[in-house]
Design an enzyme around this catalytic site. Structure first.
Site, short mmCIF file in Angstrom:
data_model
loop_
_atom_site.label_atom_id
_atom_site.label_comp_id
_atom_site.label_asym_id
_atom_site.label_seq_id
_atom_site.Cartn_x
_atom_site.Cartn_y
_atom_site.Cartn_z
N ARG A 6 3.65 0.02 -10.36
CA ARG A 6 4.05 -0.67 -9.13
C ARG A 6 2.88 -1.46 -8.55
O ARG A 6 1.77 -0.94 -8.43
CB ARG A 6 4.51 0.38 -8.10
CG ARG A 6 4.80 -0.18 -6.74
CD ARG A 6 4.96 0.95 -5.74
NE ARG A 6 3.69 1.59 -5.44
CZ ARG A 6 3.21 1.77 -4.20
NH1 ARG A 6 3.90 1.36 -3.16
NH2 ARG A 6 2.05 2.37 -4.01
N ARG B 224 -6.71 1.35 -9.78
CA ARG B 224 -6.26 2.68 -9.40
C ARG B 224 -6.01 3.65 -10.56
O ARG B 224 -6.49 4.77 -10.57
CB ARG B 224 -4.93 2.52 -8.68
CG ARG B 224 -4.90 3.08 -7.31
CD ARG B 224 -3.51 2.89 -6.76
NE ARG B 224 -3.61 2.50 -5.37
CZ ARG B 224 -2.58 2.43 -4.55
NH1 ARG B 224 -1.37 2.69 -4.98
NH2 ARG B 224 -2.75 2.09 -3.30
N GLU C 217 -4.13 -7.28 -1.33
CA GLU C 217 -4.39 -5.97 -1.94
C GLU C 217 -4.57 -6.15 -3.44
O GLU C 217 -4.23 -7.20 -3.99
CB GLU C 217 -3.23 -5.02 -1.65
CG GLU C 217 -3.21 -4.55 -0.20
CD GLU C 217 -2.10 -3.54 0.08
OE1 GLU C 217 -1.09 -3.56 -0.63
OE2 GLU C 217 -2.28 -2.75 1.00
N LYS D 35 16.95 14.65 6.34
CA LYS D 35 16.72 16.05 6.01
C LYS D 35 16.08 16.84 7.13
O LYS D 35 16.29 18.02 7.29
CB LYS D 35 15.72 16.07 4.87
CG LYS D 35 16.17 16.71 3.64
CD LYS D 35 14.95 16.85 2.77
CE LYS D 35 15.27 16.69 1.35
NZ LYS D 35 14.22 17.08 0.45
N HIS E 181 1.94 9.72 -6.03
CA HIS E 181 2.09 8.81 -4.90
C HIS E 181 3.42 8.08 -4.89
O HIS E 181 4.03 7.87 -3.85
CB HIS E 181 0.94 7.80 -4.98
CG HIS E 181 0.78 6.93 -3.78
ND1 HIS E 181 0.67 7.44 -2.50
CD2 HIS E 181 0.68 5.59 -3.66
CE1 HIS E 181 0.53 6.43 -1.65
NE2 HIS E 181 0.55 5.30 -2.32
N GLY F 173 1.26 -2.18 3.99
CA GLY F 173 2.19 -3.17 4.52
C GLY F 173 3.28 -3.53 3.54
O GLY F 173 3.57 -2.79 2.61
N HIS G 234 -2.34 8.26 -6.80
CA HIS G 234 -3.41 7.67 -5.99
C HIS G 234 -4.68 8.43 -6.34
O HIS G 234 -4.67 9.66 -6.39
CB HIS G 234 -3.07 7.82 -4.50
CG HIS G 234 -3.92 6.95 -3.63
ND1 HIS G 234 -5.24 7.23 -3.39
CD2 HIS G 234 -3.64 5.80 -2.98
CE1 HIS G 234 -5.73 6.27 -2.62
NE2 HIS G 234 -4.78 5.40 -2.36
C1 LIG Z 1 0.89 7.69 2.24
C2 LIG Z 1 1.74 6.58 1.70
C3 LIG Z 1 1.37 5.26 1.88
C4 LIG Z 1 2.18 4.22 1.38
N1 LIG Z 1 1.84 2.91 1.63
C5 LIG Z 1 2.69 1.91 1.25
C6 LIG Z 1 2.45 0.57 1.63
O1 LIG Z 1 1.50 0.26 2.32
N2 LIG Z 1 3.34 -0.39 1.20
C7 LIG Z 1 4.43 -0.10 0.42
O2 LIG Z 1 5.19 -1.01 0.07
N3 LIG Z 1 4.68 1.18 0.08
C8 LIG Z 1 3.85 2.19 0.48
N4 LIG Z 1 4.14 3.48 0.13
C9 LIG Z 1 5.39 3.75 -0.59
C10 LIG Z 1 6.58 3.56 0.37
O3 LIG Z 1 6.21 4.09 1.62
C11 LIG Z 1 7.83 4.25 -0.13
O4 LIG Z 1 8.11 3.88 -1.44
C12 LIG Z 1 9.03 3.86 0.74
O5 LIG Z 1 8.73 4.08 2.09
C13 LIG Z 1 10.27 4.64 0.35
O6 LIG Z 1 11.26 4.39 1.30
P1 LIG Z 1 12.71 5.02 1.12
O7 LIG Z 1 13.54 4.53 2.25
O8 LIG Z 1 13.18 4.78 -0.26
O9 LIG Z 1 12.47 6.60 1.23
P2 LIG Z 1 11.69 7.47 2.30
O10 LIG Z 1 10.99 6.66 3.32
O11 LIG Z 1 10.89 8.45 1.54
O12 LIG Z 1 12.86 8.23 3.09
C14 LIG Z 1 13.65 9.20 2.45
C15 LIG Z 1 14.67 9.70 3.46
O13 LIG Z 1 15.65 10.48 2.77
C16 LIG Z 1 15.85 11.69 3.46
N5 LIG Z 1 16.33 12.66 2.46
C17 LIG Z 1 15.76 13.03 1.30
N6 LIG Z 1 16.54 13.91 0.65
C18 LIG Z 1 17.64 14.10 1.43
C19 LIG Z 1 18.79 14.91 1.33
N7 LIG Z 1 19.01 15.73 0.29
N8 LIG Z 1 19.70 14.88 2.34
C20 LIG Z 1 19.51 14.08 3.43
N9 LIG Z 1 18.43 13.28 3.58
C21 LIG Z 1 17.51 13.31 2.59
C22 LIG Z 1 14.50 12.01 4.09
O14 LIG Z 1 14.66 12.91 5.15
C23 LIG Z 1 14.10 10.61 4.54
O15 LIG Z 1 14.73 10.31 5.75
C24 LIG Z 1 3.35 4.53 0.63
C25 LIG Z 1 3.71 5.86 0.44
C26 LIG Z 1 2.94 6.88 0.97
C27 LIG Z 1 3.39 8.30 0.76
#
Ligand SMILES: Cc1cc2nc3c(=O)[nH]c(=O)nc-3n(C[C@H](O)[C@H](O)[C@H](O)COP(=O)(O)OP(=O)(O)OC[C@H]3O[C@@H](n4cnc5c(N)ncnc54)[C@H](O)[C@@H]3O)c2cc1C
Length: 533
Positions: A383, A287, A119, A36, A348, A50, A241
């Site tokens: 989760r 949490r 954790e 996006k 979160h 992690g 969170h």
């Molecule tokens: C601050 C924070 C800390 C976290 N810590 C942990 C941790 O330590 N361990 C753990 O397991 N999880 C953790 N989580 C949760 C975890 O990070 C997420 O669940 C995971 O990264 C999601 O990955 P994903 O690939 O599904 O989506 P995301 O990483 O959210 O990526 C989504 C992608 O889709 C794209 N996108 C969205 N809509 C569109 C669209 N309409 N068109 C084109 N592209 C689009 C975005 O640009 C992005 O590239 C944390 C989350 C946060 C916010």
């Protein structure tokens, strides 16, 4: 002239799930990978803790399964949990092969060359990490691999608007064959066609006023799948969170649980400690209990935030243990060695999503959903920490294998028409978008947040009905923009959250309602079926 792109597979989203599936397909197929904004975008980059996995020789898959089931409060799918935990080591080994610089442990303390942390909710040390910036390390490494791969075309500033299905094209049969995509740089709508499409577009936490997620977490994949005819499950389970920094400019900065672990005290605005009134473990309660207590006190007092105070510890201790939080808070004029930190809980993680099977297949043929967008049955009603990145990796791998196995037997996509803009004009009233965006996120926070009641949910239901009508009308009259698309999707997922929460007449895991405080004897998923089903 509208741009047309043809690939074997279209992957929407470049977080952990999207990057992984793209790399796993690219030795055999041509892949389009959308982001996006600027890659990687999404929550992955911000993950701190992690990835959970069975890596220590004294740990077992059964123990990881048990911990996941305990957190999931009776709603995890046992087969899916076994499948995911069983594949954790292979998926983490793959990340190591790609070059992710996980923190090493030269002393082999946990029978592993890498340092493992423990954790909340895990009975073993099983979290592999790259210091306190694991998501950044994973994203940067995988993006580099993607950029080096000749078979992957990475398209940034591209927002998928809607999926194209044979049904929508009026062609016999079922199946997804591409998407219309807004190019934010040129302000035009492009056509991406592919034999298979994978939704990897992250969660929907932006539905709430306060969130730890980056801006794009507007549930686009869930909304697109719903409109394309997929079932959506368990959207009432939003993980909050407990402590996010409350400051107008601080957007989404998490104040780590480690502060409470080291003795930080939660306080009311008058300085009074309150956690002991809610749980004998005080600040160290799980949490969801801490988040609920904070929410209760904020609603009772009608205040905007509460406080987390670690200033009773020495300056040396605070600077040694929490240098990042200290530095970040100072930029907002808050010196945590001298004063309490204003905090609010924040949305979160989205446990629900697009229903899939063990291969990541959705209800629409040739359409997959992976990562936070998906509902696989792994997390149940809550989760377990660090299980979400693991789910991204395992299901990206499973979906890639399924696509490769079925590619040759799948017909090329039916040709779709160009995006039709002949009936729309440029908007002259963008204020409708910003107003409705604020209104939606505020009432979701107040009425569909951490503690729910039937009355609050009914209020939210009335408001969402109004917004749905207003935005549907706006969408059919004006040219699309990223803000409009996100708002349209947020309204859709907020509606799904409200509908799911209204269906669940019990409190379980992350769903807590004052009207039904007990947990039902039978655990059932909340499955929503789209109107065009
Ligand atoms: C601050 C924070 C800390 C976290 N810590 C942990 C941790 O330590 N361990 C753990 O397991 N999880 C953790 N989580 C949760 C975890 O990070 C997420 O669940 C995971 O990264 C999601 O990955 P994903 O690939 O599904 O989506 P995301 O990483 O959210 O990526 C989504 C992608 O889709 C794209 N996108 C969205 N809509 C569109 C669209 N309409 N068109 C084109 N592209 C689009 C975005 O640009 C992005 O590239 C944390 C989350 C946060 C916010």
């Amino acid at each position: 002239m509208i741009q047309h792109f043809q690939h074997d597979v279209l992957v929407i989203g470049s977080g952990a799930a999207g990057l992984t599936i793209a790399l796993k397909l690219a030795d055999h197929l041509r892949v389009a990978l959308l982001c996006k904004d600027t890659a990687p975008g999404g929550s992955t980059f911000y993950a701190q803790g992690g990835v959970a996995g069975v890596l220590d020789s004294t740990d077992t898959v059964d123990a990881h399964v048990d911990d996941t089931l305990n957190a999931g409060a009776g709603l995890c799918d046992l087969e899916v949990v076994r499948f995911t935990a069983g594949k954790s080591k292979a998926c983490i080994d793959w990340l190591i092969e790609q070059g992710v610089p996980f923190t090493e442990d030269p002393d082999n303390t946990n029978n592993n060359a890498y340092h493992l942390t423990k954790e909340g909710g895990h009975s073993h040390r099983r979290i592999i990490h790259a210091a306190d910036a694991t998501g950044r390390a994973i994203s940067n490494t995988l993006i580099e691999r993607v950029q080096q791969h000749a078979n992957i075309d990475l398209y940034e500033q591209r927002v998928a608007i809607d999926l194209i299905t044979r049904e929508k094209l009026g062609i016999e049969g079922d199946g997804c064959c591409g998407a219309y995509v807004l190019n934010r740089a040129t302000d035009t709508v492009e056509l991406f066609q592919a034999r298979f499409v994978a939704l990897a577009s992250g969660g929907a936490s932006k539905s709430y006023l306060y969130t730890s997620n980056p801006d794009g977490a507007s549930g686009d994949g869930i909304a697109m799948a719903w409109r394309a005819g997929c079932q959506i499950a368990n959207m009432e389970f939003n993980q909050f969170h407990p402590t996010c920094l409350y400051h107008p400019q601080a957007k989404s900065f998490l104040i780590s649980e480690a502060l409470r672990g080291e003795g930080a005290i939660l306080k009311l605005p008058n300085g009074e400690r309150f956690m002991d009134n809610f749980d004998s473990r005080g600040e160290l309660a799980p949490r969801d209990i801490v988040a609920r207590a904070i929410d209760h006190e904020m609603k009772r007092l009608g205040c905007d935030c509460l406080y987390l105070d670690i200033s009773h510890k020495s300056d040396k201790f605070i600077l040694e243990h929490f240098p990042t939080i200290h530095k970040r808070c100072l930029t907002f004029g808050i010196d945590i060695t001298r004063e309490a930190i204003p905090i609010v809980p924040a949305a979160h993680y989205t446990c629900g999503g697009v229903m899939t099977n063990l291969q990541g297949r959705t209800d629409v043929a040739q359409l997959y959903a992976i990562g936070e967008t998906a509902f696989t049955g792994f997390h149940g009603a809550n989760r377990l920490a660090s299980n979400s990145l693991l789910e991204c990796l395992v299901f990206a791998d499973a979906a890639a294998r399924d696509i490769l196995a079925n590619f040759e037997n799948t017909a090329a996509p039916a040709q779709a028409p160009d995006w039709d803009e002949s009936q729309v004009t440029d908007s002259d009233e963008d204020v409708i978008i910003s107003h409705n965006w604020d209104e939606l996120r505020r009432f979701m926070w107040d009425y569909v947040g951490i503690v729910r009641t039937d009355k609050r949910l009914q209020r939210a239901e009335h408001r969402i009905a109004l917004l749905k009508r207003e935005i549907a009308e706006y969408y059919s009259n004006y040219k699309v923009s990223n803000d409009l698309l996100e708002l349209r999707n947020l309204i859709c997922v907020a509606d799904l959250i409200i509908q799911s929460a209204m269906k669940r007449k019990e409190s379980r895991g992350l769903h807590y309602t004052l009207d039904y405080p007990n947990t039902a004897s039978q655990a059932e998923n909340t499955i929503l079926t789209p109107p065009n089903w």
